[in-house]
Design a protein around this motif. Structure first.
Motif, mmCIF file in Angstrom:
data_model
loop_
_atom_site.group_PDB
_atom_site.id
_atom_site.type_symbol
_atom_site.label_atom_id
_atom_site.label_comp_id
_atom_site.label_asym_id
_atom_site.label_seq_id
_atom_site.Cartn_x
_atom_site.Cartn_y
_atom_site.Cartn_z
ATOM 1 N N LEU A 106 0.668 -1.421 0.397
ATOM 2 C CA LEU A 106 -0.387 -0.088 -0.019
ATOM 3 C C LEU A 106 0.895 0.560 0.107
ATOM 4 N N LEU A 107 1.703 0.935 0.850
ATOM 5 C CA LEU A 107 2.744 2.230 0.927
ATOM 6 C C LEU A 107 3.604 2.654 -0.477
ATOM 7 N N GLU A 108 4.129 1.512 -1.103
ATOM 8 C CA GLU A 108 4.313 1.477 -2.555
ATOM 9 C C GLU A 108 4.065 1.726 -3.168
ATOM 10 N N VAL A 109 2.673 1.964 -3.912
ATOM 11 C CA VAL A 109 1.159 2.613 -4.375
ATOM 12 C C VAL A 109 1.030 3.785 -4.063
ATOM 13 N N ILE A 110 0.536 4.446 -2.847
ATOM 14 C CA ILE A 110 0.461 5.789 -2.480
ATOM 15 C C ILE A 110 1.822 6.656 -3.348
ATOM 16 N N MET A 111 3.187 6.315 -2.661
ATOM 17 C CA MET A 111 4.422 6.684 -2.566
ATOM 18 C C MET A 111 4.467 7.087 -4.724
ATOM 19 N N ALA A 112 4.027 6.571 -5.316
ATOM 20 C CA ALA A 112 4.121 5.757 -6.812
ATOM 21 C C ALA A 112 2.946 7.039 -7.365
ATOM 22 N N VAL A 113 2.035 6.516 -6.639
ATOM 23 C CA VAL A 113 0.920 7.921 -6.821
ATOM 24 C C VAL A 113 0.949 9.682 -6.172
ATOM 25 N N ILE A 114 1.196 9.266 -5.272
ATOM 26 C CA ILE A 114 1.984 11.229 -4.617
ATOM 27 C C ILE A 114 3.621 11.587 -5.654
ATOM 28 N N ASN A 115 4.067 10.419 -5.676
ATOM 29 C CA ASN A 115 5.594 11.088 -7.131
ATOM 30 C C ASN A 115 5.048 11.076 -8.192
ATOM 31 N N SER A 116 4.365 10.305 -8.737
ATOM 32 C CA SER A 116 3.704 11.019 -9.386
ATOM 33 C C SER A 116 3.133 12.157 -10.190
ATOM 34 N N GLY A 117 3.065 12.579 -9.697
ATOM 35 C CA GLY A 117 1.611 13.716 -10.004
ATOM 36 C C GLY A 117 0.451 13.543 -10.808
ATOM 37 N N PHE A 118 0.413 12.061 -9.827
ATOM 38 C CA PHE A 118 -1.642 12.046 -10.691
ATOM 39 C C PHE A 118 -2.103 12.428 -9.875
ATOM 40 N N CYS A 119 -1.880 12.994 -8.367
ATOM 41 C CA CYS A 119 -2.843 14.171 -8.179
ATOM 42 C C CYS A 119 -3.345 15.121 -8.895
ATOM 43 N N ASN A 120 -2.512 16.164 -8.962
ATOM 44 C CA ASN A 120 -3.251 16.941 -10.743
ATOM 45 C C ASN A 120 -3.866 16.776 -11.641
ATOM 46 N N LYS A 121 -3.364 15.407 -12.119
ATOM 47 C CA LYS A 121 -4.569 14.745 -13.046
ATOM 48 C C LYS A 121 -5.763 14.286 -12.239
ATOM 49 N N ILE A 122 -6.166 13.524 -11.552
ATOM 50 C CA ILE A 122 -7.239 13.630 -10.437
ATOM 51 C C ILE A 122 -7.664 14.638 -10.306
ATOM 52 N N CYS A 123 -6.774 15.248 -9.754
ATOM 53 C CA CYS A 123 -7.956 17.440 -9.793
ATOM 54 C C CYS A 123 -8.505 17.571 -11.038
ATOM 55 N N GLY A 124 -8.064 17.194 -12.514
ATOM 56 C CA GLY A 124 -8.292 17.573 -13.430
ATOM 57 C C GLY A 124 -9.558 16.869 -13.650
#
Length: 194
Positions: free
Chosen positions: A26-44
């Motif tokens: 879970l930690l690996e997946v969460i850090m991949a989401v954070i570090n990849s910038g996918f949160c910006n895509k989620i916002c969009g």
């Protein structure tokens, strides 16, 4: 990344965040989401619900719900590393929930309030830790630059009434030059010249 793919990845992240799997995965997946910038895509992706006039409210609620699961898991596992992303997502999610009136679906309003409280607590704790670290003499900058101090003691140095600036000597630990404005050599000179 097209909208459909972003949506699928968001749903997958939401499901992963709900799973009771191994913490390291879970930690690996969460850090991949954070570090990849996918949160910006989620916002969009979530913001598109405000732009498109014929948006299905259940689809928007599902996106928001998955996002809330992801935000909650981020705050569980890595509150300091995810505080910025969760803050950004909170603003967007709150706007979509208010505008589309989807707060009653899937307990979204309650879950959003819980995430906001936890996010505020994580940010407050992060700021307290930062202040504590800055007050720590190991992290503080010395009052004088060793390059400008005289080699010979002055009268003020001899009769000084203030407590001198002393930094703890680093023994048996690697030197982290990113935290200081000097190199390892500069640190040693600074240590012994004050």
């Amino acid at each position: 990344m097209n909208t459909g793919l972003k949506e699928l990845v968001l749903y997958a992240c939401g499901k992963i965040a709900q799973a009771d799997g191994a913490r390291d995965v879970l930690l690996e997946v969460i850090m991949a989401v954070i570090n990849s910038g996918f949160c910006n895509k989620i916002c969009g992706l979530i913001s598109e619900n405000l732009i498109v006039s014929m948006t299905d409210s259940t689809k928007a609620a599902r996106q928001v719900s998955c996002c809330l699961h992801l935000m909650s898991k981020c705050l569980d596992l890595v509150p300091n590393a995810s505080a910025n992303e969760v803050s950004m997502l909170t603003i967007v999610v709150e706007r979509v929930v208010d505008t589309m009136d989807i707060g009653d679906l899937e307990n979204i309003s309650e879950r959003l309030e819980e995430v906001k409280i936890r996010k505020d607590e994580a940010v407050r704790k992060f700021m307290e830790d930062r202040i504590e670290r800055s007050n720590n003499s190991e992290e503080r900058l010395p009052p004088d630059n060793f390059r400008s101090i005289s080699v010979f003691p002055t009268l003020d140095d001899i009769i000084e009434t203030e407590k001198p600036f002393l930094r703890k000597n680093r023994i048996g630990v690697p030197y982290d030059s990113r935290k200081r404005r000097y190199s390892a050599c500069g640190h040693i000179i600074e240590l012994y010249s004050h």
